[in-house]
Write a protein that holds these residues in place. Structure first.
Motif, PDB file in Angstrom:
ATOM      1  N   GLY A 180       0.910  -1.167   0.135  1.00  0.00           N
ATOM      2  CA  GLY A 180       0.051  -0.042   0.113  1.00  0.00           C
ATOM      3  C   GLY A 180       0.904   1.247   0.090  1.00  0.00           C
ATOM      4  N   GLU A 181       1.903   1.303   0.762  1.00  0.00           N
ATOM      5  CA  GLU A 181       2.916   2.469   0.694  1.00  0.00           C
ATOM      6  C   GLU A 181       3.454   2.663  -0.649  1.00  0.00           C
ATOM      7  OE1 GLU A 181       4.122   5.545   2.787  1.00  0.00           O
ATOM      8  OE2 GLU A 181       2.761   4.130   3.437  1.00  0.00           O
ATOM      9  N   ILE A 182       3.813   1.600  -1.328  1.00  0.00           N
ATOM     10  CA  ILE A 182       4.157   1.746  -2.743  1.00  0.00           C
ATOM     11  C   ILE A 182       3.345   2.415  -3.432  1.00  0.00           C
ATOM     12  CG2 ILE A 182       4.886   0.367  -4.791  1.00  0.00           C
ATOM     13  CD1 ILE A 182       6.350  -1.692  -3.158  1.00  0.00           C
ATOM     14  N   TYR A 183       2.029   1.797  -3.486  1.00  0.00           N
ATOM     15  CA  TYR A 183       1.143   2.462  -4.371  1.00  0.00           C
ATOM     16  C   TYR A 183       0.952   4.258  -3.837  1.00  0.00           C
ATOM     17  CZ  TYR A 183      -0.257  -2.384  -4.405  1.00  0.00           C
ATOM     18  OH  TYR A 183      -0.174  -3.660  -4.594  1.00  0.00           O
ATOM     19  N   THR A 184       1.202   4.349  -2.634  1.00  0.00           N
ATOM     20  CA  THR A 184       1.017   5.567  -2.189  1.00  0.00           C
ATOM     21  C   THR A 184       2.062   6.422  -2.608  1.00  0.00           C
ATOM     22  OG1 THR A 184      -0.110   4.868  -0.256  1.00  0.00           O
ATOM     23  CG2 THR A 184       0.460   7.032   0.011  1.00  0.00           C
ATOM     24  N   LYS A 185       3.212   6.050  -2.497  1.00  0.00           N
ATOM     25  CA  LYS A 185       4.669   6.694  -2.935  1.00  0.00           C
ATOM     26  C   LYS A 185       4.483   6.903  -4.332  1.00  0.00           C
ATOM     27  CE  LYS A 185       7.418   5.874   1.009  1.00  0.00           C
ATOM     28  NZ  LYS A 185       7.594   7.375   1.441  1.00  0.00           N
ATOM     29  N   LEU A 186       3.958   6.026  -5.100  1.00  0.00           N
ATOM     30  CA  LEU A 186       4.090   6.092  -6.640  1.00  0.00           C
ATOM     31  C   LEU A 186       3.070   7.323  -7.035  1.00  0.00           C
ATOM     32  CD1 LEU A 186       3.958   2.538  -8.282  1.00  0.00           C
ATOM     33  CD2 LEU A 186       5.769   4.328  -8.674  1.00  0.00           C
ATOM     34  N   ASN A 187       1.818   7.281  -6.421  1.00  0.00           N
ATOM     35  CA  ASN A 187       1.154   8.127  -6.493  1.00  0.00           C
ATOM     36  C   ASN A 187       1.689   9.697  -6.213  1.00  0.00           C
ATOM     37  OD1 ASN A 187      -0.816   6.174  -7.526  1.00  0.00           O
ATOM     38  ND2 ASN A 187      -1.845   6.398  -5.599  1.00  0.00           N
ATOM     39  N   GLN A 188       2.345   9.484  -5.035  1.00  0.00           N
ATOM     40  CA  GLN A 188       3.066  10.770  -4.849  1.00  0.00           C
ATOM     41  C   GLN A 188       3.898  11.243  -5.862  1.00  0.00           C
ATOM     42  OE1 GLN A 188       4.498  10.231  -0.859  1.00  0.00           O
ATOM     43  NE2 GLN A 188       2.396  10.520   0.225  1.00  0.00           N
TER      44      GLN A 188
END
Length: 811
Positions: free
Chosen positions: A606-614
């Protein structure tokens, strides 16, 4: 005549009667027996002339007596004369005789002086002899009394008070009654009660000194008793392990050899220690002189005050127990504080146990049990309070070992200690909490020091070192030649080793608790589960949320958790080998590491998805479109190409991730990019958009679609990834082709070419283009085509508004 004759007769009678009265009075006077006053009063009371008549009678009586005296003298006169004559004749002879008698007497006196002297000397000697005999007899009666009294004084001087009391008893009952008439005996009798009181005071003073002495030496007594109990237990444990041939048979062979060698060394050292201390075994009697207690007890028993002494002793010992049970305020800071506290308590009850067994009734088993129950409640309360302050697991472990030795020592003296072992289970939970805190710091340090890159191994030796710390197996990797890289980072073997160290640390607390192997196995698994599900999981969650952890680190964290998850079964085998309990046992708990690492992996994903989006948002923020441009640049925007290059390089790192994770990350990134581009077009602050800007925007979306079709992450079926941009594509196609008639005609049909275009979205974008056309074509009213286009836009806007209003009413 007759009357005259009666008168004469009466007078005659009176005369005769008076004569008789006078005769009686004279007789009384001559007798000198009766008081004359009464006699004379009887004479003079009758007649007035009675005195004269009485005097006449008295004179007549005197004359009669004179005549009788004269007659008598006349009768004896001649004899008297003859006697005088004879007396005169012998007068001369009498004088001679007197001279002779005087001379004889003188000569006799002179001759008897020496005899008298000798006689007096004999008399004096006889008196002395009689006195000496009397004195000897009396001294023979008094001498035993004096000897006994002297013996009493000597016994008092050498502090033999019990014997002195016995001597007093003999003096009072046997010796002093024989000589009670003497004054010194009375003095002795008066002194004996004083001596008894003095003995009581001295013995009580000795008892107080004894109580003070054991209060000072109780810690030393307890330390010695605990040391002996610990040595005995160590010896028994080592002997049991040596005799148990099957001990640890299911463990690895190398570990067996190590344990067996350790057991032999331990047993050898134990025997050596026993030999060294065999002659140095000290008991309470060796450290404390108990004679004051025995002496005082005997003295008070003899004096009949045994109950008073027992009450006083128990009262003072209860006071000392309260003092012993009162801990120091900083006891929890060092192990020495706990050791001194336990030593004092053990010393106290060792003394009481000794008094119980060597005296008759001074203390009873009921009394010691009551005292122990009171002390045990206080000890448990103190340990609960002070142990809660301990934040160092080593100190808590030392406390546990002290409690075990303390309990074993007092159990050896017959005191029940089950509540202490129950307390140890409470302290075990606290010990686990301190271990979890400590290991939380260790995990954080490991994660901070990790470089989050695969472990490089240059040769076989380095590879062996790594797999000796972590159970890694990969046949494909084994076929590769050196140098090569292991997929996990350096933190994985370190975490695995720390988990094993945690299990060892937990096992240390479980030892000596008198619990079965099954219970110990259950305790180890529960504490390990806490470590995995709470401590390690929390550290992983915090690590994932840290700002400096990038996508590369998150990918490595997912890989690491995958390998740690696979190693959980080896941890279960490790615990089973330690406790010798098979995993097939019904009550054997399982480790929850699978869920822990899955949760961490999901959080990392989930953090990967979040950081990618960021990261996508960061690129979008630097986008600089000229929304009023007349025509496009003919190539995609620079920021978008940089973004696509970033995504392409990032997804290359995802090759070690599970396929679904990489695919989900890629799909999430494309969807977020599509949504961000859509929001950029529909931004409320953007008031107008030119057709040239739409064309430029279309070129950027084309690059996004090309990126999606290039399969940056393998595993997508067909054009699945391209569907992330379908909304943008249909919207841009509608504006690029300007096919509004088809859109309006087919709207709401499943086969519509622009099914994904929302009327409100199209309306918003069309109004922005309308405003841009009005502003940029101020001379459009002079050109027929522009006027027609403007009318068409207005017509489409009206129709779209009616569709939007209809949708609102329907909703």
């Amino acid at each position: 005549m007759a009357g005259k004759s009666k008168s004469n007769l009466s007078e005659l009678y009176l005369e005769e009667n008076k004569d008789q009265i006078y005769e009686n009075a004279l007789a009384e006077i001559q007798s000198f027996e009766l008081p004359l006053g009464t006699t004379l009063r009887s004479v003079y009371d009758d007649q007035p002339n009675a005195h004269q008549k009485f005097m006449e009678k008295l004179d007549a009586c005197i004359r009669n007596h004179d005549r009788e005296i004269e007659k008598m003298c006349n009768f004896h006169h001649q004899g008297f004369v003859d006697a005088i004559t004879e007396l005169l004749k012998v007068r001369a002879d009498a004088e001679k005789l007197k001279v002779q008698v005087t001379d004889t007497n003188r000569r006799l006196q002179d001759a008897g002086k020496e005899v008298i002297a000798q006689t007096e000397e004999i008399i004096r000697c006889r008196v002395q002899q009689r006195n000496i005999t009397t004195v000897v007899e009396k001294l023979q009666l008094c001498l035993p009394v004096l000897e006994m009294y002297s013996k009493l004084k000597e016994q008092m001087s050498v502090k033999r008070y019990y014997s002195a009391l016995k001597t007093m008893e003999q003096l009072e009952n046997v010796y002093l009654p024989r000589v009670s008439q003497y004054r010194f005996c009375q003095i002795m009798m008066e002194n004996l009660p004083k001596l008894r009181e003095e003995i009581k005071e001295i013995s009580m003073s000795d008892l107080k000194d004894f109580l003070e002495s054991i209060r000072k030496h109780s810690d030393r007594i307890g330390e010695t008793a605990m040391k002996q109990a610990q040595q005995q237990k160590t010896f028994s444990t080592a002997l049991q392990k040596q005799n148990n041939v099957n001990y640890g048979r299911n463990m690895h062979l190398g570990r067996n050899r190590i344990l067996e060698s350790k057991n032999e060394i331990t047993l050898k050292r134990t025997f050596e220690d026993e030999d060294e201390h065999e002659e140095e075994v000290l008991t309470a009697q060796d450290l404390v002189d108990f004679s004051p207690v025995y002496r005082c007890l005997h003295i008070y028993s003899v004096l009949g005050d045994g109950e008073i002494f027992e009450n006083y002793y128990r009262k003072q010992r209860r006071k000392q127990a309260r003092l012993v049970l009162q801990p120091q305020s900083n006891m929890h800071e060092t192990v020495e504080g706990y050791r001194r506290y336990f030593s004092q308590i053990v010393g106290f009850f060792v003394v009481e146990d000794h008094i119980l067994h060597v005296t008759q009734g001074l203390v009873t088993r009921t009394y010691t049990d009551e005292l122990w129950n009171m002390a045990l409640s206080k000890i448990i309360a103190v340990l609960r309070t002070h142990s809660s302050y301990c934040s160092d697991p080593d100190l808590v472990l030392e406390l546990k070992n002290l409690i075990v030795v303390f309990a074993d020592t007092l159990q050896g003296y017959g005191f029940p200690v089950n509540r202490l072992f129950d307390l140890l289970f409470e302290i075990r939970d606290q010990y686990n909490e301190t271990l979890l805190k400590k290991w939380s710091g260790l995990f954080r340090d490991i994660f901070e020091a990790d470089n989050y890159s695969p472990i490089p191994v240059a040769n076989e030796e380095e590879y062996r070192i790594v797999i000796s710390k972590f159970p890694f197996q990969d046949p494909e990797l084994d076929k590769q030649s050196f140098p090569k890289k292991l997929p996990m980072s350096q933190s994985v073997p370190q975490i695995y080793m720390q988990v094993k160290e945690f299990i060892y640390a937990s096992l240390k607390f479980s030892e000596s608790l008198h619990r079965s192997s099954t219970e110990i196995d259950d305790m180890l698994r529960k504490s390990t589960n806490l470590l995995l599900t709470r401590t390690l999981s929390s550290c992983l969650q915090n690590l994932i949320k840290k700002p400096h952890i990038g996508l590369t680190e998150l990918v490595q964290i997912i890989i690491n958790t995958t390998h740690l998850e696979q190693a959980c079964k080896y941890l279960e085998d490790f615990i089973s080998n330690i406790t010798n309990i098979s995993q097939l046992t019904v009550h054997t708990a399982r480790l929850y590491g699978l869920s822990t690492f899955k949760d961490a992996r999901h959080a990392a994903e989930g953090e990967i998805y979040t950081k990618l989006n960021q990261k996508i948002d960061e690129f979008i923020q630097i986008a600089d479109y000229d929304w009023t441009m007349s025509e496009s640049d003919g190539r995609a925007s620079g920021y978008l190409m940089d973004l696509i290059n970033f995504l392409r390089s990032t997804f290359q790192v995802f090759t070690h991730l599970p396929g679904k994770v990489a695919q989900t990350a890629c799909m999430s990134a494309c969807q977020h990019l599509s949504m961000s581009l859509m929001q950029m077009l529909l931004d409320s602050e953007l008031k107008q958009i030119s057709m040239g800007a739409i064309q430029q925007f279309n070129l950027d979306v084309i690059q996004c679609e090309l990126f999606a079709s290039s399969e940056p992450v393998p595993g997508f079926q067909g054009d699945t990834l391209q569907l992330a941009f379908i909304d943008l594509r249909q919207l841009l196609d509608l504006f690029m082709v300007w096919d509004w008639s088809t859109y309006l005609a087919d709207y709401g049909q499943a086969t519509s070419k622009y099914l994904r275009v929302n009327p409100s979205t199209a309306l918003t974008l069309l109004e922005k283009m309308k405003d841009s056309s009005k502003k940029n074509n101020i001379f459009a009213q002079f050109r027929k085509n522009d006027r027609d286009k403007q009318k068409l836009i207005e017509t489409v806007v009206k129709q779209l508004r009616s569709l939007v209003n209809g949708m609102s009413q329907h909703t």
